[in-house]
Design a protein around this motif. Structure first.
Motif, mmCIF file in Angstrom:
data_model
loop_
_atom_site.group_PDB
_atom_site.id
_atom_site.type_symbol
_atom_site.label_atom_id
_atom_site.label_comp_id
_atom_site.label_asym_id
_atom_site.label_seq_id
_atom_site.Cartn_x
_atom_site.Cartn_y
_atom_site.Cartn_z
ATOM 1 N N SER A 2 0.837 -1.186 0.000
ATOM 2 C CA SER A 2 0.000 0.000 0.000
ATOM 3 C C SER A 2 0.880 1.246 0.000
ATOM 4 C CB SER A 2 -0.889 -0.042 1.244
ATOM 5 O OG SER A 2 -1.503 1.186 1.442
ATOM 6 N N LYS A 3 0.475 2.237 -0.774
ATOM 7 C CA LYS A 3 1.236 3.478 -0.853
ATOM 8 C C LYS A 3 0.572 4.548 0.001
ATOM 9 C CE LYS A 3 2.083 2.670 -5.726
ATOM 10 N NZ LYS A 3 0.916 1.911 -6.064
ATOM 11 N N ASP A 62 4.611 8.253 0.301
ATOM 12 C CA ASP A 62 5.365 7.554 -0.740
ATOM 13 C C ASP A 62 5.171 8.244 -2.088
ATOM 14 O OD1 ASP A 62 6.152 5.353 1.003
ATOM 15 O OD2 ASP A 62 4.057 4.725 0.883
ATOM 16 N N VAL A 63 3.976 8.811 -2.252
ATOM 17 C CA VAL A 63 3.597 9.502 -3.487
ATOM 18 C C VAL A 63 3.056 10.872 -3.098
ATOM 19 C CG1 VAL A 63 2.111 9.477 -5.536
ATOM 20 C CG2 VAL A 63 2.993 7.318 -4.607
ATOM 21 N N ILE A 64 3.555 11.899 -3.764
ATOM 22 C CA ILE A 64 3.107 13.274 -3.528
ATOM 23 C C ILE A 64 2.507 13.773 -4.833
ATOM 24 C CG2 ILE A 64 3.840 15.607 -2.924
ATOM 25 C CD1 ILE A 64 6.408 13.926 -1.708
ATOM 26 N N ILE A 65 1.293 14.287 -4.733
ATOM 27 C CA ILE A 65 0.613 14.831 -5.914
ATOM 28 C C ILE A 65 0.385 16.316 -5.680
ATOM 29 C CG2 ILE A 65 -1.481 14.793 -7.325
ATOM 30 C CD1 ILE A 65 -1.824 11.833 -6.390
ATOM 31 N N LEU A 178 -5.367 9.961 -13.226
ATOM 32 C CA LEU A 178 -4.435 10.136 -12.111
ATOM 33 C C LEU A 178 -4.371 8.903 -11.237
ATOM 34 C CD1 LEU A 178 -2.479 12.070 -10.779
ATOM 35 C CD2 LEU A 178 -4.414 13.166 -9.636
ATOM 36 N N VAL A 179 -5.539 8.310 -10.959
ATOM 37 C CA VAL A 179 -5.574 7.063 -10.171
ATOM 38 C C VAL A 179 -4.793 5.973 -10.900
ATOM 39 C CG1 VAL A 179 -7.093 5.225 -9.358
ATOM 40 C CG2 VAL A 179 -7.706 7.614 -8.943
ATOM 41 N N ASN A 183 -1.580 4.168 -9.343
ATOM 42 C CA ASN A 183 -1.624 2.721 -9.125
ATOM 43 C C ASN A 183 -0.520 1.991 -9.878
ATOM 44 O OD1 ASN A 183 -3.734 2.714 -7.283
ATOM 45 N ND2 ASN A 183 -5.304 2.462 -8.858
ATOM 46 N N GLY A 184 -0.011 2.604 -10.940
ATOM 47 C CA GLY A 184 1.062 2.000 -11.710
ATOM 48 C C GLY A 184 2.462 2.228 -11.140
#
Length: 185
Positions: A2-3, A62-65, A178-179, A183-184
């Motif tokens: 999970s991110k 882990d991911v910044i948008i 974006l999802v 997810n990739g």
């Protein structure tokens, strides 16, 4: 795995002035309920950024948008100030600043003007305009994962019911793209 996803929403008046960005965020929250929404206009209407709190959020991510409307070919001033205050030497870069190393950064943006306004013929492209974001990612050792852009969603169109509905649909499609990108990763 999970991110941990942090969405930094940089629209300066999300509640009153944005159908597109608001819709994108609502759709992202539905699709990815575990995301942390950092709505800067709610948190910092006075532009007084709580640097320590924001850095803590970034450490956990882990991911910044970065979610924002393009204003005068750049990020809105609130998001720009957030970056200036939070991405500082010793935290995000420099000999001891590696808190962002290896995390992913995604630029998610909207434009009021149509796609033709962001072409080589018009004098600049979205890729050109995103150079500061890409270079910031490089300096801070973030992995720049690309961008999603939706054109032609000017707030001035929201008064026309048909155009407003078109903006909602475009914004929903933006969120889906974006999802898929996140997810990739």
């Amino acid at each position: 795995m999970s991110k941990n996803i942090l969405i930094v929403a940089g629209h300066p008046d999300l509640k009153n002035d944005s159908l597109a960005n608001k819709t994108i965020l609502e759709e992202l929250k539905k699709a990815l309920p575990e995301v942390e929404l950092d709505i800067l206009s709610d948190l910092y209407p006075d532009y007084q950024i709580d640097v320590a709190a924001e850095q803590d959020k970034l450490r956990e991510a882990d991911v910044i948008i970065f979610q924002y409307p393009l204003y005068w070919y750049m990020t809105p001033s609130l998001l720009n100030k957030w970056i200036e205050r939070v991405f500082v030497h010793g935290f995000s870069h420099g000999s001891t600043g590696d808190a962002l190393k290896g995390k992913y950064l995604v630029a998610s943006l909207t434009t009021g003007a149509g796609e033709a306004a962001y072409s080589a013929e018009a004098g600049t492209t979205i890729d050109d305009l995103l150079a500061p974001i890409r270079l910031t990612a490089k300096l801070t050792q973030l992995n720049y994962a690309g961008h999603i852009v939706t054109h032609g969603v000017s707030y001035s169109l929201r008064e026309d019911a048909n155009k407003a509905q078109e903006m909602v649909v475009k914004s929903q499609e933006h969120a889906q793209k974006l999802v898929a990108l996140v997810n990739g990763l």
